[in-house]
Design an enzyme around this catalytic site. Structure first.
Site, PDB file in Angstrom:
ATOM      1  N   SER A 223       0.823  -1.213   0.000  1.00 51.45           N
ATOM      2  CA  SER A 223       0.000   0.000   0.000  1.00 51.45           C
ATOM      3  C   SER A 223       0.854   1.259   0.000  1.00 51.45           C
ATOM      4  O   SER A 223       1.707   1.446   0.866  1.00 51.45           O
ATOM      5  CB  SER A 223      -0.908   0.020   1.235  1.00 51.45           C
ATOM      6  OG  SER A 223      -1.844  -1.022   1.181  1.00 51.45           O
TER       7      SER A 223
ATOM      8  N   HIS B   6      -6.244  -8.998  -1.831  1.00 54.84           N
ATOM      9  CA  HIS B   6      -6.341  -9.246  -0.396  1.00 54.84           C
ATOM     10  C   HIS B   6      -7.499 -10.186  -0.067  1.00 54.84           C
ATOM     11  O   HIS B   6      -8.527 -10.199  -0.760  1.00 54.84           O
ATOM     12  CB  HIS B   6      -6.561  -7.932   0.355  1.00 54.84           C
ATOM     13  CG  HIS B   6      -5.464  -6.935   0.175  1.00 54.84           C
ATOM     14  ND1 HIS B   6      -5.454  -6.044  -0.874  1.00 54.84           N
ATOM     15  CD2 HIS B   6      -4.351  -6.684   0.906  1.00 54.84           C
ATOM     16  CE1 HIS B   6      -4.375  -5.276  -0.779  1.00 54.84           C
ATOM     17  NE2 HIS B   6      -3.696  -5.637   0.272  1.00 54.84           N
TER      18      HIS B   6
ATOM     19  N   HIS C 112      -3.127   0.921  -4.501  1.00 55.25           N
ATOM     20  CA  HIS C 112      -2.760  -0.232  -5.314  1.00 55.25           C
ATOM     21  C   HIS C 112      -3.215   0.057  -6.750  1.00 55.25           C
ATOM     22  O   HIS C 112      -4.395  -0.019  -7.064  1.00 55.25           O
ATOM     23  CB  HIS C 112      -3.437  -1.504  -4.791  1.00 55.25           C
ATOM     24  CG  HIS C 112      -2.919  -1.941  -3.454  1.00 55.25           C
ATOM     25  ND1 HIS C 112      -2.011  -2.964  -3.321  1.00 55.25           N
ATOM     26  CD2 HIS C 112      -3.171  -1.476  -2.207  1.00 55.25           C
ATOM     27  CE1 HIS C 112      -1.738  -3.120  -2.025  1.00 55.25           C
ATOM     28  NE2 HIS C 112      -2.434  -2.230  -1.344  1.00 55.25           N
TER      29      HIS C 112
ATOM     30  N   MET D 282      -2.238  -7.352   6.651  1.00 56.42           N
ATOM     31  CA  MET D 282      -3.319  -8.135   6.046  1.00 56.42           C
ATOM     32  C   MET D 282      -2.911  -8.710   4.697  1.00 56.42           C
ATOM     33  O   MET D 282      -3.757  -8.875   3.814  1.00 56.42           O
ATOM     34  CB  MET D 282      -4.561  -7.252   5.885  1.00 56.42           C
ATOM     35  CG  MET D 282      -5.022  -6.578   7.168  1.00 56.42           C
ATOM     36  SD  MET D 282      -6.370  -5.395   6.869  1.00 56.42           S
ATOM     37  CE  MET D 282      -6.468  -4.595   8.481  1.00 56.42           C
ATOM     38  N   SER D 283      -1.635  -9.033   4.531  1.00 54.77           N
ATOM     39  CA  SER D 283      -1.175  -9.513   3.220  1.00 54.77           C
ATOM     40  C   SER D 283       0.084 -10.347   3.380  1.00 54.77           C
ATOM     41  O   SER D 283       0.390 -10.842   4.471  1.00 54.77           O
ATOM     42  CB  SER D 283      -0.887  -8.317   2.301  1.00 54.77           C
ATOM     43  OG  SER D 283       0.216  -7.566   2.784  1.00 54.77           O
TER      44      SER D 283
ATOM     45  N   ALA E  97       2.622  -2.560   4.050  1.00 54.14           N
ATOM     46  CA  ALA E  97       2.399  -1.591   5.117  1.00 54.14           C
ATOM     47  C   ALA E  97       1.871  -2.355   6.327  1.00 54.14           C
ATOM     48  O   ALA E  97       1.034  -3.244   6.186  1.00 54.14           O
ATOM     49  CB  ALA E  97       1.398  -0.531   4.670  1.00 54.14           C
TER      50      ALA E  97
ATOM     51  N   ASN F 148       2.006   2.972  11.227  1.00 55.39           N
ATOM     52  CA  ASN F 148       1.292   3.466  12.398  1.00 55.39           C
ATOM     53  C   ASN F 148       1.514   2.500  13.547  1.00 55.39           C
ATOM     54  O   ASN F 148       1.881   1.328  13.339  1.00 55.39           O
ATOM     55  CB  ASN F 148      -0.214   3.578  12.102  1.00 55.39           C
ATOM     56  CG  ASN F 148      -0.801   2.275  11.586  1.00 55.39           C
ATOM     57  OD1 ASN F 148      -0.797   2.033  10.368  1.00 55.39           O
ATOM     58  ND2 ASN F 148      -1.257   1.426  12.480  1.00 55.39           N
TER      59      ASN F 148
ATOM     60  N   HIS G 233      -6.701   4.397   7.097  1.00 57.07           N
ATOM     61  CA  HIS G 233      -5.952   4.061   5.894  1.00 57.07           C
ATOM     62  C   HIS G 233      -5.249   5.291   5.329  1.00 57.07           C
ATOM     63  O   HIS G 233      -4.196   5.190   4.702  1.00 57.07           O
ATOM     64  CB  HIS G 233      -6.876   3.456   4.832  1.00 57.07           C
ATOM     65  CG  HIS G 233      -6.158   2.877   3.653  1.00 57.07           C
ATOM     66  ND1 HIS G 233      -5.275   1.819   3.762  1.00 57.07           N
ATOM     67  CD2 HIS G 233      -6.180   3.211   2.336  1.00 57.07           C
ATOM     68  CE1 HIS G 233      -4.791   1.529   2.573  1.00 57.07           C
ATOM     69  NE2 HIS G 233      -5.314   2.359   1.689  1.00 57.07           N
TER      70      HIS G 233
ATOM     71  N   TYR H 229      -9.445  -9.778   2.363  1.00 55.20           N
ATOM     72  CA  TYR H 229     -10.601  -8.985   2.789  1.00 55.20           C
ATOM     73  C   TYR H 229     -11.400  -8.414   1.626  1.00 55.20           C
ATOM     74  O   TYR H 229     -12.507  -7.912   1.813  1.00 55.20           O
ATOM     75  CB  TYR H 229     -10.192  -7.871   3.749  1.00 55.20           C
ATOM     76  CG  TYR H 229      -9.214  -6.848   3.214  1.00 55.20           C
ATOM     77  CD1 TYR H 229      -9.599  -5.898   2.271  1.00 55.20           C
ATOM     78  CD2 TYR H 229      -7.908  -6.823   3.672  1.00 55.20           C
ATOM     79  CE1 TYR H 229      -8.710  -4.962   1.793  1.00 55.20           C
ATOM     80  CE2 TYR H 229      -7.005  -5.877   3.209  1.00 55.20           C
ATOM     81  CZ  TYR H 229      -7.414  -4.951   2.267  1.00 55.20           C
ATOM     82  OH  TYR H 229      -6.522  -4.021   1.794  1.00 55.20           O
ATOM     83  N   GLU H 230     -10.852  -8.504   0.416  1.00 58.07           N
ATOM     84  CA  GLU H 230     -11.626  -8.107  -0.761  1.00 58.07           C
ATOM     85  C   GLU H 230     -12.535  -9.245  -1.238  1.00 58.07           C
ATOM     86  O   GLU H 230     -13.254  -9.091  -2.224  1.00 58.07           O
ATOM     87  CB  GLU H 230     -10.684  -7.694  -1.878  1.00 58.07           C
ATOM     88  CG  GLU H 230      -9.891  -6.437  -1.589  1.00 58.07           C
ATOM     89  CD  GLU H 230      -8.892  -6.108  -2.680  1.00 58.07           C
ATOM     90  OE1 GLU H 230      -9.237  -5.312  -3.573  1.00 58.07           O
ATOM     91  OE2 GLU H 230      -7.777  -6.671  -2.660  1.00 58.07           O
TER      92      GLU H 230
END
Length: 270
Positions: A29, A82, A60, A209-210, A112, A233, A245, A84-85
């Site tokens: 990201s 991802h 992306h 998440m990846s 990230a 973060n 985000h 989550y997609e």
């Protein structure tokens, strides 16, 4: 899966011709700027690649870029798929399988991440030494595909020699580079403070998440892997700040030059 992969490979080979990338770089990201460094580049939008999906996440861009970086033939994956997609782990790892078929031997992955270690501030670069797969999925589930192993060894998922090289390049460039364990969750909600405390207990230093599905497949295909997280973060509960985000994107953009220099330095000496 095998026939779908064959269509993906044929489409990409038809676009890049005689080029044979030896190194693949996955851009997380907000880190897509590295793709602009590739010389003599061929750009292939995901919409033109069978099996690929147009990313739905800001940061992306959704294209493969094949070109030359530091004198080496490189394919850059600008945008990933991802869980989550709504994608399966197999879809998330499809680019890794494509790269193996194209002849890639070195797989560099960036992401990230949220910092779990209290001393990880926004902008910290973390060399991934190992990972925790807490997504509940594995991209090797199902029939064993040609060229893969049913039970790949993951004891050195992130190649020790590549990690040593990255540390050496970072020292020469004067770039601080931490080391730690990356935990992968499925998302898309950020973790709760209780979940972060759990992850810290499990030994995680950063969370995202990846990355893990791609690295599992890369290891099953015999590619050497190098992973670098940009801590964008502090994770939930580490600080009082709300997570967003937008913050991820802003920090990734600020760190992009340093990360790009580091990766280019590694690519030149692989």
């Amino acid at each position: 899966m095998a026939s779908a992969l064959a269509a993906t490979v044929a489409a990409v080979r038809g676009r890049i011709g005689h080029r044979a990338p030896e190194i693949a770089v996955v851009l997380g990201s907000g880190l897509g700027g590295l793709a602009e460094r590739l010389a003599d580049a061929v750009r292939i939008p995901y919409a033109e690649i069978p099996g690929f999906h147009v990313p739905t996440v800001q940061g992306h861009s959704g294209e493969l870029v094949v070109g030359t970086l530091a004198g080496r033939s490189v394919v850059a994956q600008s945008g990933r798929f991802h869980l989550y997609e709504g994608h399966t782990a197999g879809v998330a790892a499809l680019p890794a399988r494509l790269f193996a078929e194209l002849g890639v031997t070195t797989f560099v992955v960036t992401n990230a991440a949220g910092g779990i270690r209290p001393d990880f501030r926004a902008g910290t670069l973390m060399l991934i030494t190992d990972h925790l797969n807490l997504t509940g999925q594995n991209p090797l589930t199902g029939p064993v595909l040609p060229g893969e192993q049913r039970f790949p060894d993951m004891s050195a998922a992130y190649d020790p020699a590549l990690r040593a090289l990255a540390l050496e390049v970072a020292r020469e460039q004067g770039t601080p580079l931490e080391q730690g364990v990356y935990a992968a969750l499925s998302g898309p909600s950020y973790e709760t403070p209780a979940e972060i405390r759990m992850l810290r207990t499990l030994g995680a230093d950063a969370v995202g998440m990846s990355t893990v599905p791609e690295v599992i497949v890369a290891n099953a295909r015999g590619m050497r892997c190098l992973g670098i997280s940009t801590v964008t973060n502090a994770a939930a509960g580490v600080s009082d700040a709300k997570l967003s985000h937008a913050e991820v994107m802003e920090t990734a953009a600020q760190v992009g030059q340093r990360l790009g220099d580091l990766i280019e330095g590694v690519v030149a000496r692989v």
